[in-house]
Write an enzyme that holds these catalytic residues in place. Sequence first.
Site, PDB file in Angstrom:
ATOM      1  CB  CYS A 134      83.354  -7.540  86.182  1.00 51.24           C
ATOM      2  SG  CYS A 134      84.561  -7.761  87.522  1.00 51.24           S
TER       3      CYS A 134
ATOM      4  CG  HIS B  46      85.426  -3.224  84.457  1.00 50.45           C
ATOM      5  ND1 HIS B  46      84.113  -3.291  84.870  1.00 50.45           N
ATOM      6  CD2 HIS B  46      86.155  -3.866  85.404  1.00 50.45           C
ATOM      7  CE1 HIS B  46      84.047  -3.932  86.027  1.00 50.45           C
ATOM      8  NE2 HIS B  46      85.266  -4.303  86.373  1.00 50.45           N
TER       9      HIS B  46
ATOM     10  CD  GLU C 111      82.431  -1.112  82.494  1.00 57.46           C
ATOM     11  OE1 GLU C 111      82.232  -1.490  83.651  1.00 57.46           O
ATOM     12  OE2 GLU C 111      82.742  -1.894  81.564  1.00 57.46           O
TER      13      GLU C 111
ATOM     14  CB  SER D 207      81.988  24.385  95.720  1.00 59.05           C
ATOM     15  OG  SER D 207      82.079  23.827  94.410  1.00 59.05           O
TER      16      SER D 207
ATOM     17  N   GLY E   2      83.273  25.163  91.826  1.00 62.51           N
ATOM     18  CA  GLY E   2      83.887  24.166  90.974  1.00 62.51           C
ATOM     19  C   GLY E   2      83.087  23.953  89.698  1.00 62.51           C
ATOM     20  CB  VAL E   3      83.709  21.743  86.777  1.00 60.15           C
ATOM     21  CG1 VAL E   3      82.976  21.386  85.477  1.00 60.15           C
ATOM     22  CG2 VAL E   3      85.117  22.222  86.473  1.00 60.15           C
TER      23      VAL E   3
ATOM     24  CB  SER F  79      78.682  24.098  92.242  1.00 56.83           C
ATOM     25  OG  SER F  79      79.858  24.870  92.166  1.00 56.83           O
ATOM     26  CB  THR F  80      80.313  26.553  87.582  1.00 57.51           C
ATOM     27  OG1 THR F  80      81.167  26.996  88.636  1.00 57.51           O
ATOM     28  CG2 THR F  80      80.183  27.655  86.542  1.00 57.51           C
TER      29      THR F  80
END
Length: 603
Positions: free
Chosen positions: A80, A170, A172, A224, A226-227, A229-230
């Site tokens: 880019c 891009h 990636e 929280s 969620g994935v 923080s777990t």
Amino acid sequence: MEHDAVAVIDFGGQYAHLIATKIRRLGVLAEIRQPEDPIEAFLGYEGIIISGSPSLSSHGEDQDYNKAIYDLDTPILGLCFGHQEIAKHYGGEVVHGGREWGRADLQVQGEHPLFSGLEPGEQVWMSHYDSVSAVGPEFRELGFTVTAGGEHRYAAIGSDTLKRYGFQFHPEVDDTIHGTEMLANFVFQVCGCEPTWSMEQYMEEQVEAIREQVGQDSIFLLASGGVDSTVAAVMLGRALGPERVHLLHIDNGLMRKQESEEVLRRFQAMGLGEHLHFMDASDRFLEALDGVVEPEEKRSIIGNTFVEVFQETARELEIPHHLLGQGTIYPDTIETGGTQRADVIKTHHNRVPIIEEMIREGKVVEPLADLYKVEVRELGEELGIPEELLWRHPFPGPGLGVRLLCNDGEPDREGLEEAEPLLEELGARHGLHSLILPIRSVGVKADLRAYEHPVLLTGGAEWDDLMAAASAITARVPGINRCIWNLDLEAPTSARPVAATVTRERLDTLREADHLVMDALRRHDLYRAIWQCPTVLVPLELDGKGELVVIRPVISERAMTASPFPVPLTVLQELRDEILAVPGVGAVALDITSKPPGTIEWE
């Protein structure tokens, strides 16, 4: 063990770190470097990749980098902005024009090692304002792209003599279907690297880094449920032992239906209940948000209140000197402008100024900060976290606070006089009625924040036709970054914003609509096929009926790009009828925008 390595020069583009991640996943060490680093910092690398940037190469922006890299014998690939800079440096030309967003078809010209094993036509992903219009004498065109708007020349260029190459697209991002293979061809065939790096080594280094940073202290993690923080909780427990990790779950009043009860139950079931603390701070958050309309101000208030509650709870538990742990992942950082040149797309709750100051003081531990969601899930699998927890849809830290849009009731029609005639023409071409909505939502174009208008499309259409219409509209109509499809086949004659702020009543409306969407996705076995599905409450009345609910199902892996998911029409009709029965809702629409130009969340 010594590893072959590639340097990724971070010009502040949205995907700079993703380039390094993709290369590490190929088994090659990749390290982030800054454009002003001394030339000595680039010695010893087998290859260099120049990232994208929010700057305009055509305007000479961000030109104060170390151009001595071009004197090295090391192969260089520009992406880019980097592609444009390579073209300019070696005698080519870059113009401000030919912008493209989203998917394009790359037509490869002849054979080249960069495209070894690929087809003559490949789907790639574009996000740019500038374009290369000519190349220097030692370069040739390796490929051009084709979109609904026509051909775009010099999308891939190269000089085998100089070992300099450039892609306007891009590779990636996951939406460039064989982009990983293109990067692999550069790393292995052009640079000659050997794959000796592994994620296991990365994990071991992170455990050691956590132990070194924390020392004899303990961690107080905002959990929280969620994935992210777990996985962060389990990772910290692995590094420090569970006795040195305290978890705090805060109900901020912005949670999903019955979310906090489920979070506490899950942490208890995982054996993390010994130091699990709960705080119902919903009244405090809602009082702080009372009357606030502006999205960035909302995010800032939520982030600051999280920290205040954390600090007060730590004092009450007589553990005020614990370090703050967060499940921050890389998209949170880059979208908040967390690198030197990155543009602020939206401020995440874990990147508000008070958190940034704590980071500078060494008081924050973020074991996932270099990872994307897909890597977090892989790490979670290694840590033995149950699958149903790892594959939950991502849920933003500010919760429903960024899905409950607010408004002062005044219509925003800036720029619409120029956009409406062009929009009407494009909509009619695709057999759709189009209506620009007099509000704004956040988006990202060419690595820059785009706070622009959504467009409501009405009419029966096949999925591919809807995608073509959305792509053409966001590419060609100025001031538009998002398209939504009206699930009522009757086109509204008016759209009027209503004055609305963060209230329990509106949150309960959104909670119920969100619950209906999540339940339907599970019931119809669509939950795992969809990466994330925000449900948004928009303070707009279409023909004077209630507020607008927008369903936003997307496919993604790392959140840096996303594509709308084609939910079956029968499911959409079922959802429309169920959501319209929720008090306060007057219309339902499906967001059909890719990222870019629209971010996954509306705020």
